[in-house]
Scaffold this active site. Sequence first.
Site, PDB file in Angstrom:
ATOM      1  N   TYR A  94      46.380   8.358 -29.063  1.00 53.18           N
ATOM      2  CA  TYR A  94      47.177   9.320 -29.831  1.00 53.18           C
ATOM      3  C   TYR A  94      46.251  10.253 -30.605  1.00 53.18           C
ATOM      4  O   TYR A  94      45.133   9.875 -30.961  1.00 53.18           O
ATOM      5  CB  TYR A  94      48.048   8.602 -30.869  1.00 53.18           C
ATOM      6  CG  TYR A  94      49.244   7.875 -30.326  1.00 53.18           C
ATOM      7  CD1 TYR A  94      50.503   8.466 -30.342  1.00 53.18           C
ATOM      8  CD2 TYR A  94      49.132   6.576 -29.828  1.00 53.18           C
ATOM      9  CE1 TYR A  94      51.618   7.784 -29.869  1.00 53.18           C
ATOM     10  CE2 TYR A  94      50.242   5.889 -29.350  1.00 53.18           C
ATOM     11  CZ  TYR A  94      51.484   6.495 -29.371  1.00 53.18           C
ATOM     12  OH  TYR A  94      52.587   5.834 -28.903  1.00 53.18           O
TER      13      TYR A  94
ATOM     14  N   ARG B 212      57.246   4.306 -26.853  1.00 53.69           N
ATOM     15  CA  ARG B 212      58.482   4.880 -27.391  1.00 53.69           C
ATOM     16  C   ARG B 212      58.124   5.748 -28.584  1.00 53.69           C
ATOM     17  O   ARG B 212      57.928   5.242 -29.681  1.00 53.69           O
ATOM     18  CB  ARG B 212      59.411   3.772 -27.844  1.00 53.69           C
ATOM     19  CG  ARG B 212      59.891   2.903 -26.701  1.00 53.69           C
ATOM     20  CD  ARG B 212      60.703   1.743 -27.255  1.00 53.69           C
ATOM     21  NE  ARG B 212      61.029   0.807 -26.176  1.00 53.69           N
ATOM     22  CZ  ARG B 212      61.519  -0.406 -26.382  1.00 53.69           C
ATOM     23  NH1 ARG B 212      61.730  -0.832 -27.605  1.00 53.69           N
ATOM     24  NH2 ARG B 212      61.797  -1.189 -25.352  1.00 53.69           N
TER      25      ARG B 212
ATOM     26  N   ARG C 126      51.138   6.930 -38.170  1.00 56.05           N
ATOM     27  CA  ARG C 126      51.620   7.755 -39.281  1.00 56.05           C
ATOM     28  C   ARG C 126      51.267   7.118 -40.620  1.00 56.05           C
ATOM     29  O   ARG C 126      50.969   7.814 -41.599  1.00 56.05           O
ATOM     30  CB  ARG C 126      53.125   7.982 -39.150  1.00 56.05           C
ATOM     31  CG  ARG C 126      53.460   8.930 -37.995  1.00 56.05           C
ATOM     32  CD  ARG C 126      54.932   8.929 -37.656  1.00 56.05           C
ATOM     33  NE  ARG C 126      55.742   9.261 -38.815  1.00 56.05           N
ATOM     34  CZ  ARG C 126      57.075   9.191 -38.823  1.00 56.05           C
ATOM     35  NH1 ARG C 126      57.718   8.795 -37.722  1.00 56.05           N
ATOM     36  NH2 ARG C 126      57.747   9.525 -39.892  1.00 56.05           N
TER      37      ARG C 126
ATOM     38  N   ASP D  75      58.696   8.254 -31.667  1.00 61.00           N
ATOM     39  CA  ASP D  75      59.768   8.438 -32.646  1.00 61.00           C
ATOM     40  C   ASP D  75      60.347   9.848 -32.609  1.00 61.00           C
ATOM     41  O   ASP D  75      59.773  10.749 -32.008  1.00 61.00           O
ATOM     42  CB  ASP D  75      59.184   8.258 -34.060  1.00 61.00           C
ATOM     43  CG  ASP D  75      59.155   6.803 -34.458  1.00 61.00           C
ATOM     44  OD1 ASP D  75      59.948   6.022 -33.924  1.00 61.00           O
ATOM     45  OD2 ASP D  75      58.300   6.465 -35.309  1.00 61.00           O
TER      46      ASP D  75
END
Lengths: 247, 247
Positions: B112, B51, B199, B53
């Site tokens: 990622y 999921r 992040r 953001d």
Amino acid sequence: MPRYKMTIEYDGRPYAGWQRQADAPSVQQAIEEAIEKISNGKQVRLFGSGRTDAGVHALGQVAHVDIDRDMDGEKFRGAVNYHLGQAPISILHAEQVSAEFHARFDAVKRHYTYRIRNRIAPLTFEKGLVWHVKEQLNADMMHEAAQLLVGQHDFTTFRHVNCQAKSPVKTVDYLNVERRGEEILIHAGARSFLHHQIRSFTGTLKLVGAGQWTPDDVQAALEARDRTALGFNAPPDGLYFTRIEFE
Amino acid sequence: MPRYKMTIEYDGRPYAGWQRQADAPSVQQAIEEAIEKISNGKQVRLFGSGRTDAGVHALGQVAHVDIDRDMDGEKFRGAVNYHLGQAPISILHAEQVSAEFHARFDAVKRHYTYRIRNRIAPLTFEKGLVWHVKEQLNADMMHEAAQLLVGQHDFTTFRHVNCQAKSPVKTVDYLNVERRGEEILIHAGARSFLHHQIRSFTGTLKLVGAGQWTPDDVQAALEARDRTALGFNAPPDGLYFTRIEFE
């Protein structure tokens, strides 16, 4: 008056091209207006190394301007970028240069890259920043055909009908085609190019890459010296003015 | 009902994230609505591998869906892309898979990449697609500090307060930092990540790269197991969900 030389990156999508126009936003106008905020209200005139068309981008356009203020290049760059605000134009580098320097007349070699995204799936991030071609292209065949366009030729076939150059004869120093993953890059360099020359090259080479034209067809189109012999003119989306060499 | 597995690329800028929400546009909703155009009007439900953001992008999100139509993957892909229209979402690949396949539960490794554009000049093409950091960053120092975060740890410090994972203990397989020109890339891989983990890593490593934090400060922040010990949470702009591995 001090003369400043700038290296400029811009996203051509929102602009009608580099050159100032009466009725449409241009890159030149946007930068001139930003510089006028630091020129004590005096009008300024920017001279670019090349006039990119509507929708064409730059990674390394060069321009010069005279303003009645003496500041170091770094400060000039920061001030112009500040006044450019949210415009997708960025002064990458600036420096004071001699009053002899001329961004257009002193440029002895111009480099461009054309980006084709070669895949079936629709574009996401790069709409307007690449030419989307769905047919599988053969980059080796495109490169082979491109070599026929290198050197000094009469490029009437590859010249827009409104081109203002005095002669259609130009010397192309290199025209290289390479594949990187799903992207095809066409790199071109010359002292100067005719209007739409690289887009005309690209459209024609795409026909070769897709198997619709042979290198012989490219040779015949070149020799025809006739705009109507052109295979195809590629859209502005994928064209980037990358670098300029000076004397 | 046939089950289809899709690999999906999307620009996260216009979306409130992957997951469907009552009051904001989501990637999941956009794709579900496109699929409902080919599902004989029946409602469908998409299951994604992760999921993302609001504002986070994907180059290789994976999802599955069941619909009451038997078609080959290529045709399914074309139809969904057609109905996605101008949305910056693209189905890169689709295929029918066994009804046992589950995009979320069968994913054993998620990859990622976080992109930092490290330069003083403003952004042009990539606003919202990279994190713009003006201070000169030392990628080698960032990489060194990143190694302290690899392995199994209690990542409470690097977890959003709303994170719904049962445990703050995760195993980070790799966290590599490299410089490519004016870009700094942070590559991360794990079976799964906590909410905002990458992040949070990125914001913290940026402090190291800028010389404000030492690797020891990173170690102390990790050991604090306290969200308030976090150095900085990077914006979503530069984060890309790149690839998923399945059993």
